[in-house]
Write a protein that holds these residues in place. Structure first.
Motif, short mmCIF file in Angstrom:
data_model
loop_
_atom_site.label_atom_id
_atom_site.label_comp_id
_atom_site.label_asym_id
_atom_site.label_seq_id
_atom_site.Cartn_x
_atom_site.Cartn_y
_atom_site.Cartn_z
N PHE A 94 8.11 5.81 12.86
CA PHE A 94 9.30 5.09 12.44
C PHE A 94 9.44 5.07 10.92
O PHE A 94 10.55 5.14 10.38
N VAL A 95 8.32 4.98 10.19
CA VAL A 95 8.39 4.98 8.73
C VAL A 95 8.82 6.35 8.22
O VAL A 95 9.69 6.46 7.35
N VAL A 132 -1.31 0.03 8.47
CA VAL A 132 -2.41 -0.92 8.29
C VAL A 132 -1.95 -2.35 8.54
O VAL A 132 -2.72 -3.19 9.02
N GLY A 133 -0.68 -2.64 8.23
CA GLY A 133 -0.16 -3.99 8.45
C GLY A 133 -0.10 -4.36 9.92
O GLY A 133 -0.54 -5.45 10.32
N LEU A 155 0.83 -1.20 0.00
CA LEU A 155 0.00 0.00 0.00
C LEU A 155 0.87 1.25 0.00
O LEU A 155 0.60 2.22 -0.74
N MET A 156 1.91 1.26 0.81
CA MET A 156 2.81 2.41 0.88
C MET A 156 3.43 2.72 -0.47
O MET A 156 3.49 3.87 -0.91
N GLN A 157 3.89 1.67 -1.18
CA GLN A 157 4.56 1.88 -2.46
C GLN A 157 3.58 2.24 -3.57
O GLN A 157 3.93 3.00 -4.47
N VAL A 194 3.24 10.71 3.97
CA VAL A 194 2.19 9.89 3.39
C VAL A 194 2.51 8.40 3.56
O VAL A 194 1.63 7.59 3.88
N ALA A 195 3.77 8.04 3.34
CA ALA A 195 4.18 6.64 3.52
C ALA A 195 3.92 6.19 4.95
O ALA A 195 3.40 5.09 5.19
N GLY A 196 4.28 7.03 5.91
CA GLY A 196 4.04 6.71 7.31
C GLY A 196 2.57 6.61 7.65
O GLY A 196 2.15 5.82 8.50
#
Length: 353
Positions: free
Chosen positions: A197-198, A72-73, A46-48, A65-67
């Motif tokens: 962390f992301v 969700v995981g 989803l992030m990618q 946005v990535a964070g």
């Protein structure tokens, strides 16, 4: 009823969670490990997908946005069920240091969950991303490969420290999830530390099992053994172990369960201390099998006050995969421990304490 548990109650909850985890059969642990690795990888997919096309955005926006979408995981792991290696590095430590489980129990949990997380991550990378053709076109393919190359280009010390920072925050998310008493609270407790962390750029060994293997599948100019395993996965895994076991599990055990005078504190919750209940201490009672009703072992069982005059706690007999709930009731100063079946809710045995 409070919407959250006190920090000390969370540590007691972690001790009992580890007892349930050690009771799992190998097939059950393997399936739960596979699911956890897959769920974390779905967060990576989803992030990618979301950030891969953000070519005109600045790095800060893409990281935020990535964070925002990656958690969700972990939400899936903690709410739907899964055995995640990184979370287990913290969960198992208070119980180990309280001498309720053995080093062998910890090694089994960590080893099986790590391997099965790897299988789940590679499954998602190959079938759900590579074969599904999600990233075969630009700019998505370039974004996936660039991220994998970047992760496999860190020095050992840098990868280790990024692993420490990552699992410090991931295990904090696990702790906050246990502290919350409702789904909304759990989701928020998981989301914020994971997002952090992301966005910061720390390294999570299970997520990297997905990110790096997918990058290699798509043609990243790196090697599996030399670059992925040696330069990334091993130091990041060791950093994750340090961050989770020392900075979360070990620290909170020391703060709330360790007594320098006695060696170990009794497993008594904060609610017990506030109300002055001595029964908050661990008590010994005979463990009954739900299969044949026979006595098997004497057990030390920590009880938690539930606000209604009773004390209850789930405890897993390690000779049986089914956890059981005990309720401690007061009756004219005589405390009675009653064991209830998780199957039919009936009381099968009782013993005065």
């Amino acid at each position: 009823m409070s919407s959250y548990k006190t920090p000390k109650d969370v540590v007691v909850m972690a001790v009992n969670a580890s007892l349930v985890k050690t009771s799992y059969s190998t097939p059950r642990l393997a399936v739960l490990g596979f699911l956890a690795g897959a769920y974390i990888s779905v967060g990576g997919v989803l992030m990618q997908v979301v950030t891969g096309g953000m070519t005109g955005q600045d790095d800060g926006t893409k990281k935020l946005v990535a964070g925002a979408v990656f958690p969700v995981g972990l939400i899936g792991v903690l709410l739907a069920g899964g055995e995640l290696f990184t979370g287990n590095t913290a969960i198992m430590i208070p119980s180990l240091l309280s001498r309720r489980i053995t080093v062998g129990d910890v090694a089994r949990s960590w080893g099986l969950s790590w391997v099965c997380n790897f299988v789940g991550a590679v499954f998602v990378a190959y079938f759900m991303a590579y074969e599904a053709g999600l990233f075969e076109h630009e700019p998505y393919k370039h974004a996936v490969i660039s991220l994998a190359v970047k992760k496999m280009s860190h020095g050992w010390g840098e990868a280790f420290l990024r692993g420490v920072g990552c699992n410090w925050l991931v295990c904090l998310a696990v702790w906050l999830s246990m502290a919350a008493n409702d789904v909304v609270g759990k989701v928020f407790g998981i989301w914020f530390p994971t997002m952090a962390f992301v966005a910061i750029g720390y390294e999570h060994c299970i997520a990297n099992m997905y990110f790096c293997t997918l990058g290699l599948m798509l043609g990243a100019d790196k090697t599996f053994f030399g670059d992925f395993l040696w330069k990334n996965l091993i130091p990041v895994t060791l950093g994750n172990i340090f961050g989770g076991s020392i900075l979360v599990g070990g620290v909170y055990w020391y703060v709330y369960l360790y007594d320098p005078a006695q060696g170990l504190k009794k497993l008594k919750t904060e609610s017990d201390e506030e109300q002055g209940h001595e029964v908050g201490h661990s008590v010994s009672l005979r463990d009954f099998s739900e299969v044949d009703g026979n006595n098997h072992k004497d057990k030390e069982i920590p009880f938690q006050h539930n606000g209604s005059g009773n004390y209850s706690q789930t405890y897993a007999d390690r000779s049986d995969s089914a956890p059981r709930r005990y309720v401690l009731q007061s009756n004219n100063s005589l405390f009675q421990a009653k064991q209830f079946s998780e199957v039919d809710g009936a009381c099968h045995g009782s013993k005065p304490i």
